[in-house]
Design a protein around this motif. Sequence first.
Motif, mmCIF file in Angstrom:
data_model
loop_
_atom_site.group_PDB
_atom_site.id
_atom_site.type_symbol
_atom_site.label_atom_id
_atom_site.label_comp_id
_atom_site.label_asym_id
_atom_site.label_seq_id
_atom_site.Cartn_x
_atom_site.Cartn_y
_atom_site.Cartn_z
ATOM 1 N N GLN A 21 -35.948 30.409 -70.887
ATOM 2 C CA GLN A 21 -37.302 30.016 -70.499
ATOM 3 C C GLN A 21 -37.308 29.060 -69.308
ATOM 4 O O GLN A 21 -38.142 29.170 -68.418
ATOM 5 C CB GLN A 21 -38.041 29.390 -71.688
ATOM 6 N N ASP A 22 -36.368 28.108 -69.264
ATOM 7 C CA ASP A 22 -36.320 27.152 -68.153
ATOM 8 C C ASP A 22 -36.083 27.852 -66.822
ATOM 9 O O ASP A 22 -36.732 27.542 -65.823
ATOM 10 C CB ASP A 22 -35.236 26.091 -68.370
ATOM 11 N N LEU A 23 -35.154 28.815 -66.800
ATOM 12 C CA LEU A 23 -34.859 29.547 -65.564
ATOM 13 C C LEU A 23 -36.061 30.393 -65.143
ATOM 14 O O LEU A 23 -36.428 30.422 -63.962
ATOM 15 C CB LEU A 23 -33.609 30.420 -65.739
ATOM 16 N N LEU A 24 -36.671 31.057 -66.099
ATOM 17 C CA LEU A 24 -37.852 31.871 -65.781
ATOM 18 C C LEU A 24 -38.997 31.004 -65.271
ATOM 19 O O LEU A 24 -39.655 31.355 -64.286
ATOM 20 C CB LEU A 24 -38.296 32.665 -67.006
ATOM 21 N N ASP A 25 -39.231 29.882 -65.926
ATOM 22 C CA ASP A 25 -40.303 28.981 -65.474
ATOM 23 C C ASP A 25 -40.045 28.497 -64.056
ATOM 24 O O ASP A 25 -40.963 28.436 -63.230
ATOM 25 C CB ASP A 25 -40.439 27.789 -66.421
ATOM 26 N N TRP A 26 -38.798 28.134 -63.775
ATOM 27 C CA TRP A 26 -38.432 27.676 -62.432
ATOM 28 C C TRP A 26 -38.713 28.761 -61.400
ATOM 29 O O TRP A 26 -39.331 28.507 -60.369
ATOM 30 C CB TRP A 26 -36.953 27.270 -62.386
ATOM 31 N N TYR A 27 -38.259 29.993 -61.689
ATOM 32 C CA TYR A 27 -38.438 31.058 -60.710
ATOM 33 C C TYR A 27 -39.913 31.395 -60.515
ATOM 34 O O TYR A 27 -40.370 31.590 -59.386
ATOM 35 C CB TYR A 27 -37.642 32.309 -61.078
ATOM 36 N N LEU A 28 -40.658 31.450 -61.591
ATOM 37 C CA LEU A 28 -42.087 31.721 -61.464
ATOM 38 C C LEU A 28 -42.773 30.653 -60.629
ATOM 39 O O LEU A 28 -43.650 30.952 -59.813
ATOM 40 C CB LEU A 28 -42.734 31.825 -62.846
ATOM 41 N N ALA A 29 -42.356 29.408 -60.785
ATOM 42 C CA ALA A 29 -42.958 28.308 -60.031
ATOM 43 C C ALA A 29 -42.673 28.401 -58.531
ATOM 44 O O ALA A 29 -43.448 27.893 -57.721
ATOM 45 C CB ALA A 29 -42.466 26.969 -60.562
ATOM 46 N N THR A 30 -41.602 29.093 -58.142
ATOM 47 C CA THR A 30 -41.303 29.240 -56.712
ATOM 48 C C THR A 30 -42.352 30.111 -56.025
ATOM 49 O O THR A 30 -42.563 29.996 -54.822
ATOM 50 C CB THR A 30 -39.919 29.859 -56.452
ATOM 51 N N GLY A 31 -42.986 31.015 -56.774
ATOM 52 C CA GLY A 31 -43.966 31.933 -56.198
ATOM 53 C C GLY A 31 -43.332 33.049 -55.380
ATOM 54 O O GLY A 31 -44.027 33.933 -54.878
ATOM 55 N N GLU A 32 -42.021 33.026 -55.260
ATOM 56 C CA GLU A 32 -41.313 34.025 -54.451
ATOM 57 C C GLU A 32 -41.494 35.439 -54.986
ATOM 58 O O GLU A 32 -41.427 36.407 -54.231
ATOM 59 C CB GLU A 32 -39.823 33.655 -54.424
ATOM 60 N N TRP A 33 -41.700 35.571 -56.272
ATOM 61 C CA TRP A 33 -41.802 36.877 -56.914
ATOM 62 C C TRP A 33 -43.049 37.654 -56.504
ATOM 63 O O TRP A 33 -43.092 38.869 -56.614
ATOM 64 C CB TRP A 33 -41.803 36.687 -58.437
ATOM 65 N N ARG A 34 -44.054 36.956 -56.002
ATOM 66 C CA ARG A 34 -45.311 37.638 -55.661
ATOM 67 C C ARG A 34 -45.088 38.676 -54.563
ATOM 68 O O ARG A 34 -44.492 38.395 -53.536
ATOM 69 C CB ARG A 34 -46.346 36.617 -55.195
ATOM 70 N N GLY A 35 -45.598 39.868 -54.795
ATOM 71 C CA GLY A 35 -45.521 40.931 -53.801
ATOM 72 C C GLY A 35 -44.137 41.533 -53.638
ATOM 73 O O GLY A 35 -43.885 42.240 -52.661
ATOM 74 N N ARG A 36 -43.244 41.273 -54.579
ATOM 75 C CA ARG A 36 -41.872 41.799 -54.488
ATOM 76 C C ARG A 36 -41.699 42.998 -55.408
ATOM 77 O O ARG A 36 -42.116 42.968 -56.570
ATOM 78 C CB ARG A 36 -40.849 40.736 -54.906
ATOM 79 N N ALA A 37 -41.073 44.032 -54.897
ATOM 80 C CA ALA A 37 -40.716 45.164 -55.742
ATOM 81 C C ALA A 37 -39.726 44.663 -56.785
ATOM 82 O O ALA A 37 -38.754 43.990 -56.454
ATOM 83 C CB ALA A 37 -40.085 46.269 -54.899
ATOM 84 N N GLY A 38 -39.987 44.929 -58.031
ATOM 85 C CA GLY A 38 -39.105 44.453 -59.089
ATOM 86 C C GLY A 38 -39.400 43.027 -59.517
ATOM 87 O O GLY A 38 -38.799 42.524 -60.458
ATOM 88 N N GLY A 39 -40.282 42.333 -58.812
ATOM 89 C CA GLY A 39 -40.685 40.998 -59.214
ATOM 90 C C GLY A 39 -39.705 39.886 -58.880
ATOM 91 O O GLY A 39 -39.814 38.786 -59.412
ATOM 92 N N TYR A 40 -38.750 40.136 -57.987
ATOM 93 C CA TYR A 40 -37.819 39.088 -57.582
ATOM 94 C C TYR A 40 -37.291 39.401 -56.191
ATOM 95 O O TYR A 40 -37.387 40.524 -55.725
ATOM 96 C CB TYR A 40 -36.652 38.955 -58.568
ATOM 97 N N ALA A 41 -36.735 38.389 -55.534
ATOM 98 C CA ALA A 41 -36.157 38.565 -54.199
ATOM 99 C C ALA A 41 -34.694 38.143 -54.257
ATOM 100 O O ALA A 41 -34.387 36.959 -54.252
ATOM 101 C CB ALA A 41 -36.913 37.737 -53.167
ATOM 102 N N ILE A 42 -33.800 39.118 -54.332
ATOM 103 C CA ILE A 42 -32.378 38.823 -54.460
ATOM 104 C C ILE A 42 -31.841 38.065 -53.246
ATOM 105 O O ILE A 42 -30.872 37.323 -53.356
ATOM 106 C CB ILE A 42 -31.562 40.115 -54.717
#
Length: 78
Positions: A21-42
């Motif tokens: 949960q901590d890692l997911l919360d951190w990544y969601l807070a970055t906002g980087e996932w928005r508009g990304r195929a797959g929901g993340y930016a490797i």
Amino acid sequence: VGSEERTAIARTAVTFRALGQDLLDWYLATGEWRGRAGGYAIQGAGAALVQGVEGDYENVVGLPLATLLDLYPQLLQR
């Protein structure tokens, strides 16, 4: 002008680390996932979610360059 079609398949497997949960919360807070195929930016902060990549990294980022270069000589033979 030539209308022949060329196709290829590039397959890449991405393995994610255990996502607590901590890692997911951190990544969601970055906002980087928005508009990304797959929901993340490797290529960015999303790399922290990834344990391994099997295959062409460029295929995960967007365009499988190695596969495109394999097709390139065929495109010149028109």
